[in-house]
Design a protein around this motif. Structure first.
Motif, PDB file in Angstrom:
ATOM      1  N   ALA A 504       0.953  -1.120  -0.105  1.00  0.00           N
ATOM      2  CA  ALA A 504       0.158   0.064  -0.075  1.00  0.00           C
ATOM      3  C   ALA A 504       0.888   1.275  -0.036  1.00  0.00           C
ATOM      4  CB  ALA A 504      -0.784  -0.163   1.286  1.00  0.00           C
ATOM      5  N   PHE A 505       1.935   1.284   0.853  1.00  0.00           N
ATOM      6  CA  PHE A 505       2.636   2.560   0.899  1.00  0.00           C
ATOM      7  C   PHE A 505       3.791   2.728  -0.274  1.00  0.00           C
ATOM      8  CE2 PHE A 505       0.795   2.575   4.980  1.00  0.00           C
ATOM      9  CZ  PHE A 505       0.545   4.018   5.276  1.00  0.00           C
ATOM     10  N   SER A 506       4.191   1.540  -0.878  1.00  0.00           N
ATOM     11  CA  SER A 506       4.743   1.568  -1.848  1.00  0.00           C
ATOM     12  C   SER A 506       4.148   2.112  -3.156  1.00  0.00           C
ATOM     13  CB  SER A 506       5.354   0.096  -2.377  1.00  0.00           C
ATOM     14  OG  SER A 506       6.197  -0.105  -1.439  1.00  0.00           O
ATOM     15  N   TRP A 507       2.452   1.833  -3.059  1.00  0.00           N
ATOM     16  CA  TRP A 507       1.513   2.697  -3.908  1.00  0.00           C
ATOM     17  C   TRP A 507       1.556   4.063  -3.677  1.00  0.00           C
ATOM     18  CZ3 TRP A 507      -1.398   1.510  -8.276  1.00  0.00           C
ATOM     19  CH2 TRP A 507      -2.408   2.294  -8.515  1.00  0.00           C
ATOM     20  N   PHE A 508       1.441   4.411  -2.587  1.00  0.00           N
ATOM     21  CA  PHE A 508       1.434   5.711  -2.447  1.00  0.00           C
ATOM     22  C   PHE A 508       2.797   6.504  -2.686  1.00  0.00           C
ATOM     23  CE2 PHE A 508      -1.800   4.737   1.536  1.00  0.00           C
ATOM     24  CZ  PHE A 508      -2.529   5.222   0.880  1.00  0.00           C
ATOM     25  N   ASP A 509       3.971   5.902  -2.396  1.00  0.00           N
ATOM     26  CA  ASP A 509       5.070   6.619  -2.796  1.00  0.00           C
ATOM     27  C   ASP A 509       5.037   6.595  -4.635  1.00  0.00           C
ATOM     28  OD1 ASP A 509       6.003   6.507  -0.389  1.00  0.00           O
ATOM     29  OD2 ASP A 509       7.344   4.734  -0.952  1.00  0.00           O
ATOM     30  N   TYR A 510       4.481   5.717  -5.248  1.00  0.00           N
ATOM     31  CA  TYR A 510       4.340   5.719  -6.530  1.00  0.00           C
ATOM     32  C   TYR A 510       3.498   6.918  -6.933  1.00  0.00           C
ATOM     33  CZ  TYR A 510       2.346   3.940 -11.285  1.00  0.00           C
ATOM     34  OH  TYR A 510       2.174   3.880 -12.756  1.00  0.00           O
ATOM     35  N   ILE A 511       2.194   7.003  -6.392  1.00  0.00           N
ATOM     36  CA  ILE A 511       1.245   7.969  -6.897  1.00  0.00           C
ATOM     37  C   ILE A 511       1.679   9.528  -6.227  1.00  0.00           C
ATOM     38  CG2 ILE A 511      -1.117   8.568  -6.876  1.00  0.00           C
ATOM     39  CD1 ILE A 511      -0.378   6.335  -8.664  1.00  0.00           C
ATOM     40  N   LEU A 512       1.930   9.531  -5.021  1.00  0.00           N
ATOM     41  CA  LEU A 512       2.128  10.725  -4.382  1.00  0.00           C
ATOM     42  C   LEU A 512       3.679  11.325  -4.377  1.00  0.00           C
ATOM     43  CD1 LEU A 512      -0.387   9.910  -1.275  1.00  0.00           C
ATOM     44  CD2 LEU A 512      -0.696  11.154  -3.484  1.00  0.00           C
ATOM     45  N   ASN A 514       5.903  10.303  -6.972  1.00  0.00           N
ATOM     46  CA  ASN A 514       6.545  10.001  -8.322  1.00  0.00           C
ATOM     47  C   ASN A 514       7.479   8.897  -8.036  1.00  0.00           C
ATOM     48  OD1 ASN A 514       5.267  12.157  -9.669  1.00  0.00           O
ATOM     49  ND2 ASN A 514       6.822  13.586  -8.759  1.00  0.00           N
ATOM     50  N   GLY A 515       7.392   7.841  -7.177  1.00  0.00           N
ATOM     51  CA  GLY A 515       8.213   6.773  -7.028  1.00  0.00           C
ATOM     52  C   GLY A 515       7.919   5.649  -8.105  1.00  0.00           C
ATOM     53  N   LYS A 516       8.569   4.432  -7.685  1.00  0.00           N
ATOM     54  CA  LYS A 516       8.416   3.243  -8.694  1.00  0.00           C
ATOM     55  C   LYS A 516       7.381   2.580  -8.462  1.00  0.00           C
ATOM     56  CE  LYS A 516      10.961  -0.927 -10.098  1.00  0.00           C
ATOM     57  NZ  LYS A 516      12.236  -1.745  -9.582  1.00  0.00           N
ATOM     58  N   LYS A 517       6.629   1.977  -9.473  1.00  0.00           N
ATOM     59  CA  LYS A 517       5.093   1.110  -9.238  1.00  0.00           C
ATOM     60  C   LYS A 517       5.614  -0.100  -8.713  1.00  0.00           C
ATOM     61  CE  LYS A 517       3.102  -0.675 -12.904  1.00  0.00           C
ATOM     62  NZ  LYS A 517       2.378  -0.950 -13.942  1.00  0.00           N
ATOM     63  N   PRO A 518       4.771  -0.372  -7.612  1.00  0.00           N
ATOM     64  CA  PRO A 518       4.999  -2.071  -7.014  1.00  0.00           C
ATOM     65  C   PRO A 518       5.240  -2.920  -8.049  1.00  0.00           C
ATOM     66  CG  PRO A 518       3.222  -0.496  -5.964  1.00  0.00           C
ATOM     67  CD  PRO A 518       3.791   0.314  -6.889  1.00  0.00           C
ATOM     68  N   GLU A 519       6.208  -3.659  -7.555  1.00  0.00           N
ATOM     69  CA  GLU A 519       6.740  -4.737  -8.580  1.00  0.00           C
ATOM     70  C   GLU A 519       5.643  -5.756  -8.873  1.00  0.00           C
ATOM     71  OE1 GLU A 519       9.269  -6.987 -10.904  1.00  0.00           O
ATOM     72  OE2 GLU A 519       9.500  -4.928  -9.985  1.00  0.00           O
ATOM     73  N   LEU A 520       4.806  -5.947  -7.699  1.00  0.00           N
ATOM     74  CA  LEU A 520       3.718  -6.987  -7.999  1.00  0.00           C
ATOM     75  C   LEU A 520       2.518  -6.655  -9.023  1.00  0.00           C
ATOM     76  CD1 LEU A 520       2.476  -9.443  -6.781  1.00  0.00           C
ATOM     77  CD2 LEU A 520       1.148  -8.251  -4.958  1.00  0.00           C
ATOM     78  N   LEU A 521       2.476  -5.129  -9.149  1.00  0.00           N
ATOM     79  CA  LEU A 521       1.423  -4.795 -10.022  1.00  0.00           C
ATOM     80  C   LEU A 521       1.765  -4.659 -11.609  1.00  0.00           C
ATOM     81  CD1 LEU A 521       0.403  -1.835  -7.791  1.00  0.00           C
ATOM     82  CD2 LEU A 521      -0.421  -4.255  -7.642  1.00  0.00           C
ATOM     83  N   LYS A 522       1.792  -6.161 -12.167  1.00  0.00           N
ATOM     84  CA  LYS A 522       2.217  -6.180 -13.566  1.00  0.00           C
ATOM     85  C   LYS A 522       1.081  -5.901 -14.548  1.00  0.00           C
ATOM     86  CE  LYS A 522       6.290  -9.058 -12.860  1.00  0.00           C
ATOM     87  NZ  LYS A 522       6.531  -8.829 -11.251  1.00  0.00           N
TER      88      LYS A 522
END
Length: 746
Positions: A504-512, A514-522
């Motif tokens: 969840a917080f990797s997702w927040f980093d990605y969206i909020l 400009n981080g890397k999209k979580p690896e699981l979300l292919k």
């Protein structure tokens, strides 16, 4: 074989009959009780039932053993057993705080003995040392992990002791239960309130925690808790949670966001904590959250970007929030989200008895009534009393002794009408939701149907929806925290044991950020295939399977395969007496080692499968039936019978027949006419079924204390009583009915 079974039964009976000395004076004299409990625990540690657990369930064995070791003052051993338990329970110590309160107790006792200091000083020393070894993520959970309920544990202990009044002996199961309740009280009462103060002192060193009351435009009061890391001095994104379960979890949710370097903001719903407003769950979230987002986005510690997270009711709240989307809300992560009016308080239009228990849980006081909610004996007896009485479902709250306006109001809306529709996005509302979303749920999640209903509607009405799904072998708790090693007593694949928090917080980093999209979300759909230790990734739900097989409702004795369409139409007649309240459960043996409950169900069995197959998705199909009434509630269970003879529940489905075609419009059945009942909103699963397995299908009538009883008159089911039952329900299940099973092939 018969001799071995007989010997096993004799052994079980002997163990149940075995008694241990336990003086009746221990019931009333605490000094004697304190002296006797270590002796009793010592005896239990060598008993065959406990030792047998080590072979059948090491998890259950460790769970019992560490408690007995504490009581026998083997504190070092108890800490070691707890470590083994955690490693077995969840990989990578993701469950590191599980039962940590008992570890603090043992560590303090060791320090007390070794250094000859007071228990108070020993606890402080042990706490400080252990705290230093905990990661930030485990620290966030510490406050809730050590918050044992002293008052309730004392009550449970007294109840266990009262059963021993005027007795000088105790049987094994009662002794084990007494040991556990005694340990709980001893541990909680010894550590509190000191350990709560120690946690709060550490929190003050690390975080800035503020609690404020917000006034809405309509004059309502909402209490909000804000948590920030002291080191984060510049404005950063805010992660908001809307929480009806006011209490220790407010701070936990805030700290959780803070350690991932966000501002954590947790707002309580109307009527909770400091709010004197009327508490009407679900009804005001859309309006209130908009104003909360407006406020938090303008605070000096906020950079103007807001995300939301939370599970169950907290997941529903996020969908309520996007009913009217605030510009500052950039993403939501709804986990195991309640599908209000869809899967709760009614599942596919059948109201559940549990709804009253939950209403009291969140409305009895300004926080949550844990003692009442967890009094399962009380609620089982209330539901059973209603069931036995034959009174209308509307009488359930009166039978409980506490009439409820909320309960009655919900019952006034048996269809998915405007009352439910206005709480969350409905139809074209989803087309306007253009923020990225991550949904998580599980194959064992009680709110899977709700979570997926939002996902499906969003993609139906918004073809460009930026909405991802992660689904795996998780229950309601696991799909909003971390993947336990065991679900429903069964070990899951190592690949499935992921941290939902990290995701969840990797997702927040990605969206909020400009981080890397979580690896699981292919891809849009990310699902774990049980029994393969792999994840699959597809663009849409329908791509979870590549083909289907139809399981027809016919006796395999008359044909080669249940998977072949019948050549001649026929039916199986089922008769259910809806007024019978003394019906005994019946079971069908599926193998030498297992059976399934077939009370009020018809049993169908496939041939042995000659190759592996992967069932992936949710079963569909149709039931073609004719009945002698205007309505009934039907259920379906799909099982795998594994090659070892053990059963595995794959999917279930229940529905009110009159709402099966349209959950907003009731369409009564015509007695004696063949009607078609579509199978929609069944439970999703993805699992490899091994060669040598069989599939078992149960179809029948939903009739139990856990749900409303539909007597079939066509009146509002909530108002029907046993006097409306009339003649027994007669169903003709036609053999061209089928359950369509989704199959995945590479």
């Amino acid at each position: 074989m018969k001799i071995r079974i007989l010997l096993a039964l004799i052994f079980v009976n002997l163990m149940q009959a075995q008694k241990f000395y336990f003086p009746k004076t221990a019931v009333t004299d605490s000094a004697i009780l304190d002296k006797q409990m270590p002796l009793l625990a010592t005896k239990l540690m060598t008993q065959p039932p406990l030792l047998k657990l080590k072979k059948t369930s090491n998890l259950a064995f460790s769970d019992n053993l560490f408690r007995l070791q504490i009581l026998t003052k083997e504190y070092k051993k108890s800490i070691s057993t707890l470590a083994d338990y955690r490693n077995e329970f969840a990989d990578n110590n993701m469950a590191g705080n599980r039962f940590i309160i008992y570890e603090f107790y043992s560590l303090a006792k060791l320090a007390e003995e070794k250094e000859k200091i007071s228990f108070h000083d020993a606890l402080q020393k042990a706490f400080n040392k252990k705290y230093e070894s905990l990661s930030d993520k485990l620290i966030t959970k510490l406050g809730t992990a050590v918050d044992g309920d002293v008052q309730n544990s004392r009550k449970v202990l007294n109840e266990a002791l009262s059963k021993q009044k005027d007795k000088d002996s105790i049987d094994y199961s009662s002794a084990l239960s007494l040991c556990k309740s005694y340990l709980n009280y001893k541990t909680f009462s010894s550590l509190k309130p000191q350990i709560i103060q120690l946690v709060e002192a550490k929190d003050r060193e690390k975080f800035i925690i503020e609690t404020k009351d917000l006034k809405t435009k309509n004059g309502n009061t909402l209490t909000i808790t804000i948590v920030r890391k002291k080191e984060n001095t510049s404005p950063i994104p805010v992660i908001l949670t809307n929480n009806i379960y006011a209490g220790p979890f407010d701070t936990y949710f805030g700290k959780r966001a803070a350690v991932y370097n966000y501002v954590g903001a947790v707002v309580n719903t109307r009527g909770k904590r400091n709010s004197n407003d009327e508490n009407n769950p679900f009804e005001h979230e859309s309006q209130d959250i908009y104003e909360v987002i407006d406020w938090v986005s303008q605070q000096p510690w906020s950079n103007g970007k807001v995300g939301m997270i939370g599970g169950s009711y907290l997941g529903f709240s996020q969908w309520a929030a996007v009913k009217k989307l605030h510009p500052a809300l950039k993403t939501i992560v709804p986990q195991v989200a309640v599908g209000i009016g869809i899967d709760y308080p009614a599942q596919n239009n059948i109201f559940m008895s549990y709804m009253l228990q939950w209403i009291n849980y969140v409305t009895n006081n300004k926080l949550t009534d844990e003692a009442d909610f967890n009094n399962f004996t009380k609620w089982d007896s209330i539901n059973t009393a209603w069931y036995k009485s034959g009174k209308s479902f509307r009488a359930l709250d009166t039978i409980s002794g506490k009439p409820s306006k909320i309960f009655q109001r919900w019952l006034d809306h048996p269809g998915y009408d405007e009352y439910w529709q206005k709480m969350v996005p409905y139809k074209e509302d989803f087309a306007k939701i253009n923020i990225p979303i991550l949904t998580t749920t599980g194959y064992y999640d009680d709110d899977q149907i709700g979570a997926l209903s939002y996902f499906k509607a969003h993609h139906q009405y918004n073809k460009n929806a930026n909405h991802y799904l992660v689904i795996g072998p998780y229950d309601h708790g696991g799909a909003q925290s971390y993947g336990f090693s065991y679900v429903g007593g069964r070990k899951i694949d190592p690949a499935a044991r992921i941290s939902i928090d990290d995701l969840a917080f990797s997702w927040f980093d990605y969206i909020l950020k400009n981080g890397k999209k979580p690896e699981l979300l292919k891809d849009r759909i990310n699902f774990q295939v049980m029994n393969t230790n792999t994840w699959k990734h597809v663009p849409a739900l329908e791509n979870m399977h590549t083909s289907t097989v139809k399981f027809y409702l016919q006796d395999r004795k008359n044909m080669s395969s249940v998977f072949n369409q019948p050549s001649q139409k026929s039916f199986i007649k089922q008769i259910v007496d809806l007024k019978n309240r003394d019906q005994k459960d019946t079971y069908h043996s599926v193998s030498k080692t297992d059976s399934v409950k077939v009370t009020n169900s018809i049993y169908f069995e496939s041939e042995v499968l000659d190759k592996d197959l992967i069932i992936s998705g949710n079963p569909g199909g149709f039931f073609n039936v004719s009945i002698n009434k205007k309505d009934f509630d039907t259920d379906m269970y799909l099982y795998q019978v594994q090659p070892d003879g053990k059963t595995f529940l794959l999917s279930t489905h229940i529905v009110r027949a009159s709402y099966a075609k349209d959950n907003a419009l009731r369409q009564l059945l015509e007695p004696g006419k063949i009607e078609q009942i579509p199978i929609k909103n069944s439970i999703f699963i993805s699992k490899k079924i091994e060669k040598g397995s069989k599939l078992v299908l149960l179809v029948g009538v939903n009739k139990s204390p856990a749900w409303q009883i539909n007597y079939g008159t066509g009146k509002d089911v909530s108002n029907e009583t046993i006097k409306d039952s009339g003649e027994p329900l007669e169903i003709k299940w036609y053999n061209d009915s089928y359950v369509e099973i989704p199959i995945y092939q590479e």
